[in-house]
Design a protein around this motif. Sequence first.
Motif, short mmCIF file in Angstrom:
data_model
loop_
_atom_site.label_atom_id
_atom_site.label_comp_id
_atom_site.label_asym_id
_atom_site.label_seq_id
_atom_site.Cartn_x
_atom_site.Cartn_y
_atom_site.Cartn_z
N PRO A 60 27.78 14.74 4.18
CA PRO A 60 26.49 14.59 4.85
C PRO A 60 25.41 14.14 3.87
O PRO A 60 25.44 14.52 2.69
N ALA A 61 24.50 13.33 4.36
CA ALA A 61 23.37 12.86 3.54
C ALA A 61 22.13 13.65 3.97
O ALA A 61 21.57 13.39 5.03
N ALA A 62 21.74 14.59 3.15
CA ALA A 62 20.56 15.39 3.45
C ALA A 62 19.31 14.50 3.45
O ALA A 62 19.30 13.43 2.82
N GLU A 63 18.29 14.94 4.15
CA GLU A 63 17.05 14.16 4.22
C GLU A 63 16.51 13.83 2.84
O GLU A 63 16.03 12.71 2.61
N ALA A 64 16.58 14.78 1.92
CA ALA A 64 16.08 14.53 0.56
C ALA A 64 16.83 13.37 -0.11
O ALA A 64 16.23 12.54 -0.79
N MET A 65 18.14 13.29 0.11
CA MET A 65 18.93 12.20 -0.45
C MET A 65 18.55 10.87 0.20
O MET A 65 18.40 9.86 -0.49
N VAL A 66 18.37 10.86 1.51
CA VAL A 66 17.99 9.63 2.20
C VAL A 66 16.62 9.16 1.71
O VAL A 66 16.40 7.96 1.50
N ARG A 67 15.69 10.09 1.49
CA ARG A 67 14.37 9.72 0.96
C ARG A 67 14.50 9.09 -0.43
O ARG A 67 13.84 8.10 -0.74
N LYS A 68 15.36 9.66 -1.27
CA LYS A 68 15.57 9.07 -2.60
C LYS A 68 16.14 7.67 -2.50
O LYS A 68 15.72 6.76 -3.22
N LEU A 69 17.11 7.48 -1.61
CA LEU A 69 17.68 6.15 -1.41
C LEU A 69 16.60 5.18 -0.96
O LEU A 69 16.54 4.04 -1.42
N ALA A 70 15.73 5.62 -0.05
CA ALA A 70 14.64 4.78 0.45
C ALA A 70 13.68 4.40 -0.67
O ALA A 70 13.08 3.33 -0.64
N GLN A 71 13.56 5.27 -1.66
CA GLN A 71 12.68 5.01 -2.81
C GLN A 71 13.37 4.16 -3.88
O GLN A 71 12.78 3.84 -4.90
N GLY A 72 14.64 3.84 -3.65
CA GLY A 72 15.37 3.01 -4.61
C GLY A 72 16.10 3.80 -5.67
O GLY A 72 16.54 3.24 -6.67
N ILE A 73 16.24 5.10 -5.46
CA ILE A 73 16.95 5.96 -6.42
C ILE A 73 18.39 6.10 -5.95
O ILE A 73 18.65 6.67 -4.89
N ALA A 74 19.31 5.56 -6.72
CA ALA A 74 20.73 5.57 -6.35
C ALA A 74 21.31 6.97 -6.49
O ALA A 74 20.89 7.75 -7.36
N ALA B 223 0.84 -1.19 0.00
CA ALA B 223 0.00 0.00 0.00
C ALA B 223 0.88 1.24 0.00
O ALA B 223 2.00 1.23 0.55
N THR B 224 0.40 2.31 -0.60
CA THR B 224 1.14 3.57 -0.62
C THR B 224 1.43 4.04 0.80
O THR B 224 2.52 4.54 1.08
N SER B 225 0.49 3.84 1.70
CA SER B 225 0.70 4.26 3.09
C SER B 225 1.87 3.49 3.72
O SER B 225 2.65 4.05 4.48
N ARG C 143 5.19 4.90 2.27
CA ARG C 143 5.52 6.17 2.92
C ARG C 143 6.05 5.95 4.33
O ARG C 143 6.99 6.62 4.76
N ARG C 144 5.45 5.02 5.05
CA ARG C 144 5.90 4.73 6.41
C ARG C 144 7.31 4.15 6.41
O ARG C 144 8.14 4.49 7.25
N MET C 145 7.59 3.26 5.47
CA MET C 145 8.93 2.67 5.37
C MET C 145 9.96 3.75 5.06
O MET C 145 11.05 3.76 5.63
N GLU C 146 9.62 4.66 4.15
CA GLU C 146 10.52 5.77 3.82
C GLU C 146 10.78 6.63 5.05
O GLU C 146 11.93 6.98 5.36
N LEU C 147 9.73 6.95 5.79
CA LEU C 147 9.86 7.76 7.00
C LEU C 147 10.75 7.05 8.03
O LEU C 147 11.60 7.69 8.67
N GLU C 148 10.59 5.76 8.19
CA GLU C 148 11.38 5.00 9.16
C GLU C 148 12.85 4.94 8.75
O GLU C 148 13.74 4.99 9.60
N ILE C 149 13.13 4.84 7.45
CA ILE C 149 14.52 4.84 6.98
C ILE C 149 15.16 6.19 7.27
O ILE C 149 16.29 6.28 7.75
N VAL C 150 14.44 7.28 7.01
CA VAL C 150 14.95 8.62 7.30
C VAL C 150 15.20 8.77 8.79
O VAL C 150 16.25 9.25 9.22
N ARG C 151 14.26 8.31 9.61
CA ARG C 151 14.42 8.40 11.06
C ARG C 151 15.59 7.54 11.53
O ARG C 151 16.40 7.97 12.35
N HIS C 152 15.71 6.35 11.00
CA HIS C 152 16.78 5.44 11.40
C HIS C 152 18.16 6.00 11.03
O HIS C 152 19.10 5.92 11.82
#
Length: 92
Positions: A50-64, A5-7, A10-19
């Motif tokens: 440094p890995a900015a939050e935007a970069m971490v979100r991209k990594l979480a989405q599978g964007i290298a 699910a999209t939700s 999004r939750r997995m992405e948020l948890e990766i950023v938090r982690h």
Amino acid sequence: MIQRATSLERRMELEIVRHAGSLAVLSFYKGTMPPRCELVADGERIERGPAAEAMVRKLAQGIAPPMPPDADYWRLMDNNGNVVMQGDSSDG
């Protein structure tokens, strides 16, 4: 086939950023990528920053991330220096 699910995505992405944390670091290496994140990096570190939050979100989405010249793989480290994820030049 597994559908998420999209939700959940999004939750997995948020948890990766938090982690990864606000002090996450992205490093690039020349050498052979270790088979698991828990193993020590192999080869020479080419670049680190440094890995900015935007970069971490991209990594979480599978964007290298864009790879610097001569880099073979990258690693994302959390605030404590633990590897959160890694990838090589064949990603994305």
